[in-house]
Design a protein around this motif. Structure first.
Motif, PDB file in Angstrom:
ATOM      1  N   MET A   6       0.733  -1.086   0.059  1.00 56.47           N
ATOM      2  CA  MET A   6      -0.142   0.137   0.039  1.00 56.47           C
ATOM      3  C   MET A   6       0.756   1.135  -0.017  1.00 56.47           C
ATOM      4  O   MET A   6       1.888   1.254   0.730  1.00 56.47           O
ATOM      5  CB  MET A   6      -0.934  -0.155   1.290  1.00 56.47           C
ATOM      6  N   ALA A   7       0.622   2.196  -0.776  1.00 59.85           N
ATOM      7  CA  ALA A   7       1.522   3.482  -1.058  1.00 59.85           C
ATOM      8  C   ALA A   7       1.019   4.404   0.094  1.00 59.85           C
ATOM      9  O   ALA A   7      -0.311   4.571   0.034  1.00 59.85           O
ATOM     10  CB  ALA A   7       1.128   3.876  -2.376  1.00 59.85           C
ATOM     11  N   THR A   8       1.956   4.772   0.721  1.00 54.94           N
ATOM     12  CA  THR A   8       1.502   5.779   2.002  1.00 54.94           C
ATOM     13  C   THR A   8       2.437   7.040   1.850  1.00 54.94           C
ATOM     14  O   THR A   8       2.535   7.972   3.043  1.00 54.94           O
ATOM     15  CB  THR A   8       1.852   5.167   3.324  1.00 54.94           C
ATOM     16  N   GLY A   9       2.947   7.196   0.761  1.00 57.54           N
ATOM     17  CA  GLY A   9       3.657   8.556   0.591  1.00 57.54           C
ATOM     18  C   GLY A   9       4.938   8.489   1.399  1.00 57.54           C
ATOM     19  O   GLY A   9       5.813   7.780   1.145  1.00 57.54           O
ATOM     20  N   TRP A  10       5.209   9.771   2.344  1.00 57.59           N
ATOM     21  CA  TRP A  10       6.359   9.559   2.850  1.00 57.59           C
ATOM     22  C   TRP A  10       6.616   8.642   4.217  1.00 57.59           C
ATOM     23  O   TRP A  10       7.389   8.400   4.776  1.00 57.59           O
ATOM     24  CB  TRP A  10       6.788  11.148   3.232  1.00 57.59           C
ATOM     25  N   ALA A  11       5.171   8.477   4.752  1.00 58.66           N
ATOM     26  CA  ALA A  11       5.195   7.751   5.743  1.00 58.66           C
ATOM     27  C   ALA A  11       5.565   6.148   5.523  1.00 58.66           C
ATOM     28  O   ALA A  11       5.099   5.612   4.762  1.00 58.66           O
ATOM     29  CB  ALA A  11       3.869   7.786   6.513  1.00 58.66           C
ATOM     30  N   GLY A  12       6.172   5.640   6.543  1.00 61.89           N
ATOM     31  CA  GLY A  12       6.441   4.210   6.350  1.00 61.89           C
ATOM     32  C   GLY A  12       5.362   3.234   6.939  1.00 61.89           C
ATOM     33  O   GLY A  12       4.487   3.767   7.406  1.00 61.89           O
ATOM     34  N   ASP A  13       5.381   1.988   6.420  1.00 65.18           N
ATOM     35  CA  ASP A  13       4.545   1.170   7.168  1.00 65.18           C
ATOM     36  C   ASP A  13       4.219   1.054   8.506  1.00 65.18           C
ATOM     37  O   ASP A  13       5.372   1.066   9.132  1.00 65.18           O
ATOM     38  CB  ASP A  13       4.732  -0.213   6.623  1.00 65.18           C
ATOM     39  N   GLY A  14       3.095   1.335   9.047  1.00 67.98           N
ATOM     40  CA  GLY A  14       3.051   1.166  10.518  1.00 67.98           C
ATOM     41  C   GLY A  14       3.143   2.424  11.163  1.00 67.98           C
ATOM     42  O   GLY A  14       3.185   2.597  12.408  1.00 67.98           O
ATOM     43  N   ALA A  15       3.395   3.496  10.525  1.00 68.16           N
ATOM     44  CA  ALA A  15       3.566   4.699  10.791  1.00 68.16           C
ATOM     45  C   ALA A  15       2.443   5.402  11.765  1.00 68.16           C
ATOM     46  O   ALA A  15       2.574   6.162  12.773  1.00 68.16           O
ATOM     47  CB  ALA A  15       4.138   5.825  10.065  1.00 68.16           C
ATOM     48  N   VAL A  16       1.250   5.390  11.321  1.00 71.43           N
ATOM     49  CA  VAL A  16       0.087   5.663  11.970  1.00 71.43           C
ATOM     50  C   VAL A  16      -0.014   4.951  13.263  1.00 71.43           C
ATOM     51  O   VAL A  16      -0.264   5.585  14.409  1.00 71.43           O
ATOM     52  CB  VAL A  16      -1.387   5.504  11.030  1.00 71.43           C
ATOM     53  N   HIS A  17       0.130   3.681  13.270  1.00 74.47           N
ATOM     54  CA  HIS A  17       0.121   2.718  14.443  1.00 74.47           C
ATOM     55  C   HIS A  17       1.205   3.434  15.472  1.00 74.47           C
ATOM     56  O   HIS A  17       0.774   3.372  16.710  1.00 74.47           O
ATOM     57  CB  HIS A  17       0.313   1.404  14.322  1.00 74.47           C
ATOM     58  N   GLU A  18       2.235   3.711  15.162  1.00 73.64           N
ATOM     59  CA  GLU A  18       3.121   4.067  15.832  1.00 73.64           C
ATOM     60  C   GLU A  18       3.047   5.414  16.460  1.00 73.64           C
ATOM     61  O   GLU A  18       3.111   5.780  17.804  1.00 73.64           O
ATOM     62  CB  GLU A  18       4.870   4.235  15.066  1.00 73.64           C
ATOM     63  N   GLN A  19       2.314   6.217  15.698  1.00 74.75           N
ATOM     64  CA  GLN A  19       1.895   7.648  16.305  1.00 74.75           C
ATOM     65  C   GLN A  19       1.093   7.512  17.455  1.00 74.75           C
ATOM     66  O   GLN A  19       0.864   8.024  18.351  1.00 74.75           O
ATOM     67  CB  GLN A  19       1.450   8.338  15.185  1.00 74.75           C
TER      68      GLN A  19
END
Length: 88
Positions: A1-14
Motif C-alpha cells: 500500500m502506498a503511503t507517501g512519505w510515511a513508512g508502513d505502520g507509521a500511523v500505528h506508531e503515532q
C-alpha cells in the motif's frame, strides 16, 4: 500500500506514542504516599484496605463518589445538540 512519505505502520506508531504520553501524564498526576486515616470532608475513618489500594487517598468512598459526580456533571453537556456549536 502506498503511503507517501510515511513508512508502513507509521500511523500505528503515532497512535501508540500518543497513548503512552497520555498514560505517562495521568500517572504523573496521581497522588502518592500513604493517604489519610480520616476523610478530609467528613472525618469518617478510611479503611486500611482503601488506603492500601488507593495511594494518597484523602476522601472516604461516599465523599469521593460525590466529588466524582460533581466533576462529571458539568462536562456531560452534549454540544452536538446545540445549534450554536453547529454554526462554528
Amino acid at each position: 500500500m502506498a503511503t507517501g512519505w510515511a513508512g508502513d505502520g507509521a500511523v500505528h506508531e503515532q497512535i501508540d506514542a500518543t497513548v503512552e504520553d497520555a498514560v505517562r501524564r495521568a500517572r504523573s498526576r496521581m497522588r502518592q504516599g500513604p493517604g489519610r486515616a480520616a476523610c478530609e470532608e467528613c472525618d469518617a475513618p478510611i479503611p486500611p484496605a482503601r488506603r492500601e489500594a488507593v495511594p494518597g487517598v484523602r476522601l472516604c468512598v461516599r465523599c469521593q463518589d460525590a466529588e466524582d459526580r460533581d466533576a462529571t456533571g458539568a462536562g456531560a453537556y452534549n454540544r452536538r445538540g446545540s445549534k450554536d456549536s453547529q454554526l462554528r
